[in-house]
Scaffold this active site. Sequence first.
Site, PDB file in Angstrom:
ATOM      1  NE  ARG A 146     -40.752 -26.149  28.976  1.00 51.89           N
ATOM      2  CZ  ARG A 146     -40.275 -27.135  29.727  1.00 51.89           C
ATOM      3  NH1 ARG A 146     -39.168 -26.945  30.446  1.00 51.89           N
ATOM      4  NH2 ARG A 146     -40.889 -28.305  29.778  1.00 51.89           N
ATOM      5  CE  LYS A 170     -43.996 -25.423  30.683  1.00 52.32           C
ATOM      6  NZ  LYS A 170     -45.115 -26.024  29.919  1.00 52.32           N
ATOM      7  CG  HIS A 238     -42.447 -24.422  20.888  1.00 53.80           C
ATOM      8  ND1 HIS A 238     -42.237 -25.066  22.096  1.00 53.80           N
ATOM      9  CD2 HIS A 238     -43.200 -25.277  20.145  1.00 53.80           C
ATOM     10  CE1 HIS A 238     -42.840 -26.244  22.084  1.00 53.80           C
ATOM     11  NE2 HIS A 238     -43.438 -26.394  20.915  1.00 53.80           N
ATOM     12  NE  ARG A 241     -39.553 -27.362  24.730  1.00 51.97           N
ATOM     13  CZ  ARG A 241     -39.014 -27.934  25.807  1.00 51.97           C
ATOM     14  NH1 ARG A 241     -37.741 -27.719  26.085  1.00 51.97           N
ATOM     15  NH2 ARG A 241     -39.728 -28.712  26.607  1.00 51.97           N
ATOM     16  CG  HIS A 264     -41.358 -32.901  27.842  1.00 52.70           C
ATOM     17  ND1 HIS A 264     -41.260 -33.352  26.544  1.00 52.70           N
ATOM     18  CD2 HIS A 264     -41.645 -31.577  27.750  1.00 52.70           C
ATOM     19  CE1 HIS A 264     -41.489 -32.348  25.716  1.00 52.70           C
ATOM     20  NE2 HIS A 264     -41.719 -31.266  26.421  1.00 52.70           N
ATOM     21  CE1 TYR A 273     -41.304 -30.432  20.391  1.00 53.42           C
ATOM     22  CE2 TYR A 273     -41.520 -31.815  22.336  1.00 53.42           C
ATOM     23  CZ  TYR A 273     -41.488 -30.557  21.754  1.00 53.42           C
ATOM     24  OH  TYR A 273     -41.626 -29.440  22.531  1.00 53.42           O
TER      25      TYR A 273
END
Length: 295
Positions: A146, A170, A238, A241, A264, A273
């Site tokens: 990211r 994250k 993004h 990505r 994730h 995706y």
Amino acid sequence: MPIQSFLNYLSLEKKYSKHTTVAYLNDLNSFQHFCNKEYSNQSIVDVNYAQIRNWIVNLVEANISNRTINRKVSSLKSFYKFLQKSKDIEVNPLAKHKALKVSKKVQVPFSEKEIIAVLNLLDDKNDFESLRNKLIVELFYSTGIRRSELIHIKIGDIDFANETVKVLGKRNKERYIPLIQSVQKTLVKYIKFREEINTNQSYLFLTKKGKIIYDTLVYRVINNYFSSVSSKVKKSPHIIRHSFATHLLNEGADLNSVKELLGHSSLASTQVYTHSSLGKLKEIYNQAHPRSQKN
């Protein structure tokens, strides 16, 4: 101070990033500003659903997208859930609220040719900014990280011996991603130029003035370079990505492996995706299946 307590909860207990916490605060402040104007400075702690509904209508009339409105309302809903837990309110006024309908946006990834074309644009240049920008593109495409993760990579996160980079994702989750040889070569060249910059920063990516790079700079780098080779409407970190994940899946990569690389927490996040890979699957199917209509 319920709002400050909520922000502390997000950053300390939920481990949300500063960027995410600020986004929550902005949404709460937006609603509080509305209450100040429409309901004589009433605190957002004491509102009812009808008042929140009026705010939503106000946002719709201001031509704010349904997607953005849903995000703002989601921030409020989390706030009221927190207030319920802390016994500041008994009923969540948004408990029965249904999100506004949004159309699903199909994000079109860059092709491999477009990625290569951008890297070729930077191949012959040998100065600090050009090498930095090339490394930004290469890292995005070879790791799928990211934008915030790239910005906060530190020199010490690069492990040439094990050919990996440590990324802080994250909720402060660390993960290690392999570095391919071409990226390592660009890294070595860039670091030599970086060592000439007067700075006390430990972050890998810097401006010419020795400051840590920032969101808009990274977006501008990607948008500017890809605008010269691609006609796609959206050109952002993004999308690279997205391209990383799509190209891996097209080449037969395992979905769970792609999930780990992307950082994730669930497969559901990674599966968004896979729709881009359906074209490749159809192509293989049509070529291989005995009953397909081959040209």
